[in-house]
Design a protein around this motif. Structure first.
Motif, PDB file in Angstrom:
ATOM      1  N   GLN A 124      -3.404  13.466  -7.063  1.00  0.00           N
ATOM      2  CA  GLN A 124      -3.591  12.080  -7.680  1.00  0.00           C
ATOM      3  C   GLN A 124      -2.374  12.099  -8.625  1.00  0.00           C
ATOM      4  N   ARG A 174       1.785   7.674  -0.775  1.00  0.00           N
ATOM      5  CA  ARG A 174       0.902   6.992  -0.294  1.00  0.00           C
ATOM      6  C   ARG A 174      -0.163   7.905   0.692  1.00  0.00           C
ATOM      7  N   GLU A 181      -0.443  10.687  -1.422  1.00  0.00           N
ATOM      8  CA  GLU A 181      -2.101  10.427  -2.189  1.00  0.00           C
ATOM      9  C   GLU A 181      -3.315  11.203  -0.476  1.00  0.00           C
ATOM     10  N   ALA A 192      -1.014   9.040  -6.513  1.00  0.00           N
ATOM     11  CA  ALA A 192      -1.516   8.227  -7.052  1.00  0.00           C
ATOM     12  C   ALA A 192      -0.685   7.833  -8.538  1.00  0.00           C
ATOM     13  N   SER A 193      -0.903   8.254  -9.796  1.00  0.00           N
ATOM     14  CA  SER A 193      -0.282   7.314 -10.730  1.00  0.00           C
ATOM     15  C   SER A 193       1.132   7.376 -10.500  1.00  0.00           C
ATOM     16  N   ARG A 248       3.031   6.088  -8.150  1.00  0.00           N
ATOM     17  CA  ARG A 248       3.118   4.941  -7.406  1.00  0.00           C
ATOM     18  C   ARG A 248       2.356   3.362  -8.440  1.00  0.00           C
ATOM     19  N   GLN A 249       1.495   3.671  -9.295  1.00  0.00           N
ATOM     20  CA  GLN A 249       0.911   2.502  -9.842  1.00  0.00           C
ATOM     21  C   GLN A 249       1.723   2.454 -10.910  1.00  0.00           C
ATOM     22  N   PRO A 260      -5.243  -0.345  -4.744  1.00  0.00           N
ATOM     23  CA  PRO A 260      -5.558   0.123  -6.204  1.00  0.00           C
ATOM     24  C   PRO A 260      -5.168   1.497  -5.926  1.00  0.00           C
ATOM     25  N   ASN A 261      -5.783   2.787  -6.586  1.00  0.00           N
ATOM     26  CA  ASN A 261      -5.455   3.728  -7.039  1.00  0.00           C
ATOM     27  C   ASN A 261      -7.652   4.637  -6.768  1.00  0.00           C
ATOM     28  N   GLN A 262      -7.450   5.099  -5.264  1.00  0.00           N
ATOM     29  CA  GLN A 262      -8.639   5.181  -5.787  1.00  0.00           C
ATOM     30  C   GLN A 262      -9.372   6.696  -6.089  1.00  0.00           C
ATOM     31  N   LEU A 263      -7.885   7.511  -6.305  1.00  0.00           N
ATOM     32  CA  LEU A 263      -8.285   8.852  -6.010  1.00  0.00           C
ATOM     33  C   LEU A 263      -9.052   9.100  -7.508  1.00  0.00           C
ATOM     34  N   LYS A 264     -10.029   9.956  -8.262  1.00  0.00           N
ATOM     35  CA  LYS A 264     -10.097  10.396  -9.253  1.00  0.00           C
ATOM     36  C   LYS A 264     -10.346  11.764  -9.867  1.00  0.00           C
TER      37      LYS A 264
END
Length: 386
Positions: A308, A299, A302, A311-312, A314-315, A379-383
């Motif tokens: 990114q 986190r 991120e 972030a992926s 972590r999900q 939630p993953n908010q990075l694009k």
């Protein structure tokens, strides 16, 4: 005549190690014996190291240890004594154990139990310059392998770690014994072991030393093994795949620390664990807090770096944790009612100047760490940018 090249010797021993009357290493145990029921066959191996073993166990496993070690107690070659390490691997316990070991005229220390029992036994052996045998009763940590002990307060708060002069002289991994432990312990061990990749890749992924490269790649292999095999292993205790996961959490995780050393061992996940011990006491076990700490570390990557991949990752971990039962947030550690002051205390300790969190490739502010600690399931908010 051929050119004369100087011979270079790679030593895994410190000067102190070379002065000892037995062969030791800071990379790996002198010998590993593993298998189902092997405890009944090892009296001779133990006697090769000493005949007056001082056996350290925990209060909860004392009766189990007594039963499991009957072959040692019945061996005419050995004159053992079994003692509890008390509340924790703390200064008071270490002092009392050193005194008791001397009174027994011990020539060998044996640790049997979980990580704290093994850390205590290793540190007592280190302080008395005696050989040490480790016998894990669960798959919760790699403490049976490593040349490292963590020291806690009497209430379970992490204080400091000690780099030891040598790994255990003998590691005995009896699958039948490990199978007697609650499933929660192996789940925690999976959390502790899988952290090796997320921490080592950040702290050491850029380094060029051969053994550190090997350690980082082994950490990746360990992660993949645990992703692939953990769920099935937990469904069938004692099976071949279960034994493979125990090997991963107890042995392979230790290999990584042995090859890579302190630089490759811990980063933010273990730092967060250390901070949490000051507010959670014994409410959760080591690997559970470390597993949560991995999510905090990702986190931070991120939030601060806009990473990114973190972030992926972590999900992906959140799905894995849900599948096998690892904690995803503070409430899962019994800290659902944590106060702002307690959260700040844990974060401040995690950020102390000598903390491993500073191996991250960026600076972390107190407010950022606190924000990460309460948003591990966000939630993953990075694009991904085009």
């Amino acid at each position: 005549m051929p050119n004369q090249h100087p011979t270079e010797t790679l030593s895994t021993q410190t000067k102190e190690c070379r002065d000892l009357p037995w062969n030791v290493s800071t990379v790996a145990p002198g010998k590993v014996i593993r298998g189902a029921g092997v405890l009944s066959t090892v009296a001779g191996e133990v006697a090769n190291l000493g005949t007056r073993p001082f056996i350290v166990s925990g209060n909860q496993t004392l009766s189990l240890s007594q039963e499991s070690l009957q072959p040692l107690f019945q061996s005419p070659e050995l004159h053992p004594v079994l003692v509890s390490y008390g509340a924790d691997c703390c200064e008071a316990s270490l002092k009392a154990l050193r005194k008791a070991a001397k009174e027994h005229n011990a020539d060998l220390i044996i640790g049997i139990g979980g990580g704290k029992a093994l850390d205590t036994a290793k540190l007592v052996a280190h302080q008395l310059t005696l050989p040490v045998v480790t016998i894990p009763t669960s798959g919760a940590t790699c403490a049976a392998w490593t040349a490292l002990s963590n020291v806690y307060s009497e209430t379970g708060a992490f204080l400091y770690d000690v780099a030891l002069s040598y790994c255990p002289n003998l590691l005995i991994l009896d699958y039948d014994l490990v199978q007697t432990a609650p499933p929660r312990t192996l789940i925690a061990g999976i959390g502790d072991a899988i952290a090796k990749w997320y921490e080592a890749s950040v702290s050491s992924g850029h380094l060029q030393q051969t053994l550190i490269i090997a350690a980082v790649q082994q950490a990746r292999v360990l992660r993949d093994i645990l992703f692939q095999k953990s769920a099935a292993a937990l469904q069938s205790p004692g099976s071949e795949i279960w034994q493979e996961v125990v090997d991963a959490t107890v042995l392979l995780a230790g290999v990584i620390g042995g090859l890579g050393g302190a630089q490759c061992r811990t980063v933010a996940a273990h730092a967060v664990h250390n901070g949490l011990t000051h507010i959670s006491g014994h409410g959760s076990i080591h690997g559970e807090k470390v597993a949560y700490g991995i999510l905090v570390q990702l986190r931070l990557e991120e939030m601060i770096q806009g990473n990114q991949l973190a972030a992926s990752a972590r999900q992906q971990l959140l799905k894995f944790y849900a599948e096998i039962g690892l904690p995803q947030k503070l409430a899962d550690l019994g800290l659902g009612n944590i106060t702002l002051g307690e959260l700040q205390t844990a974060a401040e300790i995690s950020l102390e100047p000598n903390s491993d969190i500073h191996r991250l490739p960026f600076n972390v502010a107190l407010e950022q760490l606190m924000a990460a600690m309460v948003s591990t399931t966000a939630p993953n908010q990075l694009k991904i940018k085009n």
